[in-house]
Design an enzyme around this catalytic site. Structure first.
Site, PDB file in Angstrom:
ATOM      1  N   PHE A 168       0.822  -1.224   0.000  1.00 57.34           N
ATOM      2  CA  PHE A 168       0.000   0.000   0.000  1.00 57.34           C
ATOM      3  C   PHE A 168       0.856   1.275   0.000  1.00 57.34           C
ATOM      4  CE2 PHE A 168      -3.780  -2.140   2.449  1.00 57.34           C
ATOM      5  CZ  PHE A 168      -4.101  -2.866   1.315  1.00 57.34           C
TER       6      PHE A 168
ATOM      7  N   ASN B 248      -0.148  -8.015   2.018  1.00 62.48           N
ATOM      8  CA  ASN B 248       1.093  -7.285   2.263  1.00 62.48           C
ATOM      9  C   ASN B 248       1.044  -6.256   3.384  1.00 62.48           C
ATOM     10  OD1 ASN B 248       2.336  -8.705   0.110  1.00 62.48           O
ATOM     11  ND2 ASN B 248       1.224  -7.382  -1.317  1.00 62.48           N
ATOM     12  N   THR B 249      -0.082  -6.202   4.107  1.00 63.53           N
ATOM     13  CA  THR B 249      -0.147  -5.393   5.323  1.00 63.53           C
ATOM     14  C   THR B 249      -0.391  -6.372   6.465  1.00 63.53           C
ATOM     15  OG1 THR B 249      -1.010  -3.435   4.201  1.00 63.53           O
ATOM     16  CG2 THR B 249      -1.449  -3.593   6.557  1.00 63.53           C
TER      17      THR B 249
END
Ligand code: FMN
Length: 363
Positions: A119, A181-182
């Site tokens: 992000f 991806n977080t």
């Protein structure tokens, strides 16, 4: 032709070429006569492709998936390239740089990508300014996620803040709880965590009657899919976007993927599960929600399969990278041909036509 161009482009690191190619596309489409001409040549002009969903008119069903234009820098570009709409973002309440590079990789033998971008974005406020200054020629959805440094306990306020900033300017909002991806983000797909987030975003969005959808991962269980579908209907969401990238590394042809590290894989390796999730959702919710299918769509046959399985809208990212600038037109033309050959007067008539009658979960 694009095969040659692609071989040249693929000589450069993936994120670098993304930045350069995107800048070139933006520059070309900034010139109004060029943009109009491209739109006329590449855009989905056939009225059979149009549909009105959650109050928004989509000239064609194929949109650009989230992640390509994270900050809405190309709001004027996507209609000219032949997309029926675009989903910008993911944006977060506060700007963030994302993960360290390298964070985007090609898996050429799978025609796939692996990314752990995390992000990277200028924040929802900056996107709101861009949206306020542009009048794009196709609908623009906005995908919102959680700021990395915001603890899970404060996730509701983080999503609410983004919704407040961009909601009034978006054709629709997507609550993204599915990026791998977080850290911890996908845990927010559990109904207990998801309910307050969706309720808060719906409350903000209701001020401007902006439709709200949720985007889910391909890696969740069928039981979780059913729970999210039930929650979405109960809360009055406009729809579900399925799916995000997969964390699975099964069945890949490309060697050395393990050494590339963590991240989500997109393209053909996610296609089968994305189609399964779509069928399961359609079996649960039928026409009560708009289903947007994304994940591994490469050909007009893939697109048609998703539409007849229950998707009213489609999205692509990896197919665009490997397919090139004519890819959206190619897909739209193929869908239009299949609609006419099948005797469908309009796209909505074909949605779900190959699926069992909805209402109960498939066995
Ligand atoms: C480089 C890259 C970045 C992405 N970033 C986002 C993102 O910010 N938000 C999101 O919801 N999905 C993101 N995605 C996932 C795509 O929107 C899409 O769900 C996924 O790639 C599957 O579609 P595809 O096979 O057509 O690429 C990203 C995908 C890629 C390849």
């Amino acid at each position: 032709m694009y095969g040659v161009v692609r071989r040249l482009l693929f000589l450069l690191p993936p994120e670098r070429i993304h930045t350069l190619a995107f800048a070139a596309l933006r520059a070309v489409t900034t010139v109004t006569p060029v943009r109009r001409l491209l739109h006329r040549v590449l855009g989905p002009a056939d009225p059979v492709l149009a549909s009105i969903l959650f109050g928004v008119r989509f000239p064609g069903p194929l949109g650009l998936a989230a992640g390509f234009d994270k900050d809405g820098r190309g709001l004027h570009t996507w209609g000219a390239l032949g997309f029926g709409y675009a989903e910008v973002g993911t944006v977060t309440a506060r700007p963030q740089t994302g993960n360290p590079a390298p964070r985007l990789f090609r898996l050429p033998d799978d025609r796939a990508l692996l990314n752990r971008m995390g992000f990277n974005n200028d924040g929802a406020g900056a996107l709101a300014v861009r949206l306020a200054h542009r009048r794009p020629d196709v609908p623009i959805g906005v995908n919102i996620g959680k700021t990395k440094t915001t603890p899970a306990a404060d996730a509701v306020d983080d999503y609410r803040a983004s919704a407040r900033l961009v909601g009034p300017l978006a054709s629709y909002l997507v609550v993204n709880v599915s990026s791998p991806n977080t850290p911890g983000l996908r845990d927010l797909q559990a109904v207990k965590a998801l309910r307050p987030i969706l309720s808060a975003v719906l409350e903000e969005a209701s001020r401007t009657s902006t439709p709200v959808l949720v985007k889910i991962a391909p890696d969740i269980s069928d039981a979780d899919i059913d729970d999210i579908a039930g929650l979405a209907v109960e809360l009055g969401l406009a729809g579900i976007v399925a799916t995000n990238t997969t964390v699975s590394r099964d069945g890949l042809a490309t060697s050395g993927v393990k050494e590339l590290g963590t991240g989500g894989i997109s393209g053909p390796p996610v296609a089968q599960r994305a189609a399964e999730v779509l069928r399961r959702l359609y079996g649960r919710v039928g026409d009560r929600l708009t289903l947007i299918s994304v994940g591994g769509i490469e050909t007009a046959d893939d697109a048609w399969e998703r539409i007849t399985a229950g998707a009213s809208l489609l999205q692509g990212y990896t197919g665009f990278i490997y397919g090139g600038g004519l890819w959206p037109k190619h897909i739209h033309d193929g869908i239009a041909r299949r609609l006419r050959d099948g005797g469908f007067a309009s796209l909505p008539e074909a949605v779900g036509s190959a699926s069992p009658k909805p209402g109960r979960p498939p066995d």
